[in-house]
Design an enzyme around this catalytic site. Structure first.
Site, PDB file in Angstrom:
ATOM      1  N   ASN A  10      -4.768   5.884  -7.258  1.00  0.00           N
ATOM      2  CA  ASN A  10      -5.349   7.231  -7.228  1.00  0.00           C
ATOM      3  C   ASN A  10      -4.363   8.283  -7.725  1.00  0.00           C
ATOM      4  OD1 ASN A  10      -3.769   6.890  -4.919  1.00  0.00           O
ATOM      5  ND2 ASN A  10      -5.040   8.255  -3.672  1.00  0.00           N
TER       6      ASN A  10
ATOM      7  N   HIS B 158       1.542   5.148  -2.097  1.00  0.00           N
ATOM      8  CA  HIS B 158       1.107   6.178  -3.044  1.00  0.00           C
ATOM      9  C   HIS B 158       2.364   6.849  -3.620  1.00  0.00           C
ATOM     10  CE1 HIS B 158      -3.121   5.899  -1.769  1.00  0.00           C
ATOM     11  NE2 HIS B 158      -2.603   5.675  -0.574  1.00  0.00           N
TER      12      HIS B 158
ATOM     13  N   HIS C 122       2.817  14.337   0.433  1.00  0.00           N
ATOM     14  CA  HIS C 122       2.057  15.519   0.008  1.00  0.00           C
ATOM     15  C   HIS C 122       2.982  16.717  -0.095  1.00  0.00           C
ATOM     16  CE1 HIS C 122      -1.980  13.871   0.108  1.00  0.00           C
ATOM     17  NE2 HIS C 122      -1.739  13.347   1.291  1.00  0.00           N
TER      18      HIS C 122
ATOM     19  N   ASN D  20      -6.096   9.060   7.036  1.00  0.00           N
ATOM     20  CA  ASN D  20      -7.388   8.399   6.833  1.00  0.00           C
ATOM     21  C   ASN D  20      -7.154   6.899   6.647  1.00  0.00           C
ATOM     22  OD1 ASN D  20      -9.984   7.673   6.194  1.00  0.00           O
ATOM     23  ND2 ASN D  20     -10.181   9.034   4.445  1.00  0.00           N
TER      24      ASN D  20
ATOM     25  N   HIS E 161      -5.478  -0.813   5.767  1.00  0.00           N
ATOM     26  CA  HIS E 161      -5.263   0.018   6.958  1.00  0.00           C
ATOM     27  C   HIS E 161      -6.313  -0.165   8.068  1.00  0.00           C
ATOM     28  CE1 HIS E 161      -7.965   2.475   4.581  1.00  0.00           C
ATOM     29  NE2 HIS E 161      -7.003   3.023   3.851  1.00  0.00           N
TER      30      HIS E 161
ATOM     31  N   HIS F 162       0.838  -1.202   0.000  1.00  0.00           N
ATOM     32  CA  HIS F 162       0.000   0.000   0.000  1.00  0.00           C
ATOM     33  C   HIS F 162       0.876   1.255   0.000  1.00  0.00           C
ATOM     34  CE1 HIS F 162      -3.978   1.762   1.774  1.00  0.00           C
ATOM     35  NE2 HIS F 162      -3.358   2.660   1.016  1.00  0.00           N
TER      36      HIS F 162
ATOM     37  N   ARG G 133       2.202   8.811  -6.490  1.00  0.00           N
ATOM     38  CA  ARG G 133       1.736  10.097  -7.030  1.00  0.00           C
ATOM     39  C   ARG G 133       1.975  10.317  -8.516  1.00  0.00           C
ATOM     40  NH1 ARG G 133      -1.601  10.299  -3.049  1.00  0.00           N
ATOM     41  NH2 ARG G 133      -0.820  11.053  -1.061  1.00  0.00           N
TER      42      ARG G 133
ATOM     43  N   ASP H  68       0.927   2.596   3.750  1.00  0.00           N
ATOM     44  CA  ASP H  68       0.051   3.663   3.265  1.00  0.00           C
ATOM     45  C   ASP H  68       0.860   4.954   3.106  1.00  0.00           C
ATOM     46  OD1 ASP H  68      -2.149   5.030   2.353  1.00  0.00           O
ATOM     47  OD2 ASP H  68      -3.219   5.069   4.258  1.00  0.00           O
TER      48      ASP H  68
ATOM     49  N   HIS I  23     -10.811   0.192   0.990  1.00  0.00           N
ATOM     50  CA  HIS I  23     -10.722   1.329   1.910  1.00  0.00           C
ATOM     51  C   HIS I  23     -12.082   1.413   2.597  1.00  0.00           C
ATOM     52  CE1 HIS I  23      -9.599   5.626   2.960  1.00  0.00           C
ATOM     53  NE2 HIS I  23     -10.903   5.638   3.155  1.00  0.00           N
TER      54      HIS I  23
END
Length: 452
Positions: free
Chosen positions: A90, A58, A308, A277, A231, A56, A60, A304, A177
């Site tokens: 995503n 990200h 950012h 989250n 998660h 898991h 980007r 996760d 999720h």
């Protein structure tokens, strides 16, 4: 032929042995005489684990390269001991087609620091209305087997049922999720309870996770398909999963390092670095998660990892983006929280951070025993080294690191991916250099450049 000798590592924390690696495969275990042309890693006193696998992450790219790229995320993964990471869908555009999945695969291979495995979206555009190209992604060069709308819940039971039925013939899995949008909407950002009331933050109750997990395990039983719970964050969810496994339902689950270690009390300072989250939960949930990981109810640790850019994270708490970094610190957190407490030993760490996630994600060549014939994906850990986390030193492009300033015990010193050293902290000023044969230094294999 390329050769690598790892000298004197404690395999899974037990007896010490040498490993000879030739052309990316372990060919000898025991007392090894290093060939003259071999690279040699001195691993005396270090624990050798099969390369870590993260279900898991990200990354980007494409779309938000200001926060992370596949190159910077791969460098962070290598530094954290990971030899495979699953890149969530995503992105922009969403990974909901075979072409998009193959693009992520190719970018990861071009970096070569870790295996980057595309996760396909369950629904087109993550909108929850129409199934994405599940079959085409599965048949593509990317051979997608894990599908997730992570960041969004597949809240429509009919869509979830159809997805489970569709992925069953090719052995896929849906990673959910779990967030019922009617019980915890997009504005929900703090565990519903005394702290959310005191701070005036929108509440995110545990039942919003638990009710979706309960529905999904029943759908998995009905369809005979596989569901994976992303998660996990509450004691109630643990009980649902424990019940489902006792019934023989094909369900697996992951927990993040931050949900194993951090509690909702950290939100009292309104620091957006702790906005995640699902949200951080109270200590009773944290204790239940630790126990569930130890007893096998929760199968795997997954970071996760959610980088950012500053303009998205540095806001008032309710307006800041959800998520925190995790790749470079995951092993240290698990070591500090789970191994030092005696809840896990190093063989257990290999299970929850390598073997189980590789199995869940369908990577037969990852998470293998450190034995003759296995691909050489190896992580070397100093179990006693204390590391004080410095967010500014991260390989990630972002800096939203919740562990900044914390001292953790247990550190990844080197990572070997497919027989090649992709990370070796001892090539820096803080330790002994790696050697080639018995004389020459091995150049640090972690890539550098404008992207990092």
């Amino acid at each position: 032929m390329t050769r690598l000798v790892i000298r004197g590592a404690r395999l899974l924390g037990a007896d010490a042995a040498d490993l000879l690696v030739e052309d990316g495969v372990i060919t000898e275990v025991g007392s090894v005489s290093a060939p003259s042309d071999a690279q040699v890693l001195d691993a005396d006193g270090l624990v050798a684990l099969p390369g870590l696998v993260d279900l898991h992450v990200h990354l980007r790219e494409p779309g938000r390269e200001d926060a992370e790229t596949i190159a910077t995320g791969s460098a962070a993964a290598a530094a954290g001991g990971f030899t495979a990471v699953f890149a969530m869908a995503n992105t922009s555009p969403v990974t909901d087609t075979a072409e998009a999945a193959e693009r992520v695969l190719d970018l990861g291979r071009a970096c070569g620091l870790t295996e980057v495995v595309p996760v396909g979206a369950v629904t087109k555009g993550l909108e929850g209305a129409e199934l994405a190209e599940l079959g085409l992604m599965a048949r593509s060069r990317a051979k997608v087997r894990v599908f997730s709308d992570d960041g969004h819940c597949v809240h429509d039971a009919r869509i979830m049922r159809r997805a489970l039925e569709y992925i069953k013939p090719f052995g896929g899995v849906i990673s959910q999720h779990a967030q019922d949008p009617r019980l915890a909407g997009r504005e929900a950002c703090c565990h519903e309870g005394e702290v959310s009331g005191r701070l005036g933050l929108p509440g995110w109750p545990g039942i919003a996770e638990e009710s979706v997990v309960a529905r999904d395990v029943m759908l998995a039983r009905h369809t005979g398909s596989r569901v994976h719970v992303a998660h996990v964050s509450t004691a109630g969810t643990v009980e649902v999963i424990r019940w489902a496994k006792a019934q023989g339902i094909d369900v697996t689950a992951e927990v993040t390092p931050h949900h194993l270690a951090l509690t909702t009390d950290l939100l009292l300072g309104y620091d957006p670095v702790y906005k995640v989250n699902p949200p951080l939960r109270p200590s009773e949930d944290v204790e239940a998660l630790r126990a569930a990981l130890a007893d096998g109810t929760i199968d795997a640790v997954a970071t996760d990892h959610a980088p950012h850019a500053r303009q998205d994270k540095e806001h008032a708490f309710v307006d800041a983006a959800f998520g925190m970094l995790g790749l470079e610190t995951a092993l240290s957190v698990v070591s500090d929280v789970m191994v030092r407490s005696g809840l896990l030993d190093w063989a257990d760490v290999a299970r929850v951070m390598s073997t189980a996630p590789a199995h869940i994600g369908g990577l037969a060549h990852q998470g293998r025993e450190l034995a003759v014939g296995s691909p050489a994906h190896i992580t070397l850990v100093d179990p006693d080294r204390e590391v004080t986390v410095d967010a500014a030193a991260s390989r990630s492009r972002s800096r939203n690191n919740p562990w900044h300033g914390r001292t953790l015990r247990g550190a990844v010193l080197a990572t070997v991916h497919a027989g090649r050293v992709t990370h070796d902290v001892r090539n820096g000023a803080d330790g002994a250099p790696t050697r080639r044969g018995t004389e020459r230094e091995l150049t640090n294999a972690t890539t550098t450049g404008a992207d990092l």
